[in-house]
Scaffold this active site. Structure first.
Site, PDB file in Angstrom:
ATOM      1  N   CYS A  94       0.919  -1.285   0.051  1.00  0.00           N
ATOM      2  CA  CYS A  94       0.137   0.028  -0.176  1.00  0.00           C
ATOM      3  C   CYS A  94       0.949   1.334   0.125  1.00  0.00           C
ATOM      4  CB  CYS A  94      -0.799  -0.033   1.422  1.00  0.00           C
ATOM      5  SG  CYS A  94      -1.899   1.609   1.338  1.00  0.00           S
ATOM      6  N   CYS A 120      -4.504   5.423  -5.234  1.00  0.00           N
ATOM      7  CA  CYS A 120      -3.893   4.150  -4.978  1.00  0.00           C
ATOM      8  C   CYS A 120      -2.677   4.262  -5.419  1.00  0.00           C
ATOM      9  CB  CYS A 120      -4.669   3.015  -5.651  1.00  0.00           C
ATOM     10  SG  CYS A 120      -3.602   1.383  -5.395  1.00  0.00           S
TER      11      CYS A 120
HETATM   12  N1  LIG Z   1      -6.326  -2.845  -2.380  1.00  0.00           N
HETATM   13  C1  LIG Z   1      -4.739  -3.317  -2.559  1.00  0.00           C
HETATM   14  C2  LIG Z   1      -3.988  -2.729  -1.310  1.00  0.00           C
HETATM   15  C3  LIG Z   1      -4.061  -1.235  -1.340  1.00  0.00           C
HETATM   16  C4  LIG Z   1      -3.177  -0.139  -2.371  1.00  0.00           C
HETATM   17  C5  LIG Z   1      -3.284   1.025  -1.907  1.00  0.00           C
HETATM   18  N2  LIG Z   1      -4.285   1.917  -1.643  1.00  0.00           N
HETATM   19  C6  LIG Z   1      -1.914   1.609  -2.278  1.00  0.00           C
HETATM   20  O1  LIG Z   1      -1.868   2.981  -2.157  1.00  0.00           O
HETATM   21  O2  LIG Z   1      -1.183   1.129  -2.759  1.00  0.00           O
HETATM   22  C7  LIG Z   1      -4.674  -4.585  -2.681  1.00  0.00           C
HETATM   23  O3  LIG Z   1      -5.316  -5.465  -2.161  1.00  0.00           O
HETATM   24  O4  LIG Z   1      -3.659  -4.886  -3.212  1.00  0.00           O
END
Ligand SMILES: N[C@@H](CCC[C@H](N)C(=O)O)C(=O)O
Length: 304
Positions: free
Chosen positions: A77, A225
């Site tokens: 993340c 993200c």
């Molecule tokens: N939902 C993703 C993990 C989270 C990603 C995050 N918001 C970021 O900033 O990288 C997963 O399950 O891979």
């Protein structure tokens, strides 16, 4: 005796909602049930929990356990990692940190201007390590499409793992104009992705710039993200659409904020730079998710 509650901070990275939870000095973890309960409350609603644990490996400062808002674990993340750096830098006065996650070791630094760079590691392109369900010799353009067979709305994504699985669909207009809340769940759960996938729409706007929007695995439509921005930047360079250093404007973030992503030639590692923001702090029970605010709030609400 282990205390019932731990401290946490409500933070965000480009609007990506993050709870940084201090689990140091304890053997337990934030339970999936606690995560789901916190996610269901509008005040503590989050996209990811970044739980800071004692280091398991010498030379690292902490082990970070990452939970999505549906209670599942994530390997990476980016936005949350910047939040952890800001929280620990404020606590310790230090500027550089080394973390361990399920996906590996991450180095990070807080700069003088308050922005934070995180070395997000090396991208993985092998089909079975992303992972994909079908063998592809070249994962920079895989066979997958959505919409009518002769006029697909989205097709031929670039697939890559940044520790977590990503599919990048190249689009030729603003990603906000696509119905991602309709296509996102179909693509996240497509049989092509045995561990599901984060789904990003990316529009290249210059050789060193692109605009993205992401449907996140385990969290749905989020405002931003970071690992997806890294995945899109790497995929842009890999397919010859961009150079190796790009500004990634996250279309869904407040005021369309941007991250700088560099896929370093010298060591193949991806470095993400951007801001993090503290909102308020409180305490929570990692077993149940019961929580209490300990810094003032504008709304005046104080507990779950
Ligand atoms: N939902 C993703 C993990 C989270 C990603 C995050 N918001 C970021 O900033 O990288 C997963 O399950 O891979």
């Amino acid at each position: 005796m282990t205390a019932a509650t731990v401290e946490f901070a409500k933070m965000n990275g480009l609007g990506n909602k993050i709870l940084v939870v201090d689990m140091r000095g304890r053997a337990d973890r934030v339970s999936p049930g606690a995560a789901v309960s916190l996610a269901g409350n509008p005040e503590t609603a989050f996209d990811q929990i970044m739980a800071i644990h004692d280091p398991k490996l010498s030379g690292t400062d902490a082990y970070i356990d990452i939970l999505n808002c549906d209670g599942t674990r994530a390997q990476a993340c980016g936005n949350g990692t910047r939040c952890v750096v800001q929280a620990l830098a404020a606590e310790t006065g230090r500027k550089t940190f080394t973390f361990q996650t399920i996906a590996g070791i991450l180095n990070a630094v807080e700069h003088e201007d308050g922005t934070i760079s995180v070395d997000m590691g090396e991208p993985v392109f092998e089909w079975n390590r992303i992972p994909l369900a079908e063998e592809f010799h070249d994962t920079s353009r895989i066979e997958l499409q959505i919409g009518p067979i002769d006029a697909p709305i989205l097709h031929s994504p670039s697939a890559v793992s940044m520790g977590n699985p990503h599919a990048i669909f190249w689009v030729d207009r603003d990603p906000m104009t696509f119905d991602l809340d309709r296509f996102g769940p179909l693509l996240e759960n497509h049989p092509m992705f045995p561990e599901k996938a984060n789904i990003t729409l990316a529009q290249v706007t210059a050789p060193d710039a692109m605009t993205t929007r992401t449907w996140e695995r385990g969290a749905g439509l989020t405002l931003a993200c970071g690992s997806a921005a890294c995945a899109a930047a790497v995929s842009g360079a890999r397919t010859g659409r961009t150079g190796r250093r790009v500004t990634v404007t996250v279309a869904s973030s407040p005021n369309r904020q941007a991250l700088t992503i560099e896929w370093r030639e010298r060591d193949n590692r991806v470095v993400m730079t951007g801001p993090a923001e503290w909102e308020w702090s409180g305490t929570l029970d990692p077993a149940t998710g019961a929580w209490q605010r300990s810094t003032p709030s504008e709304s005046g609400a104080s507990a779950s």
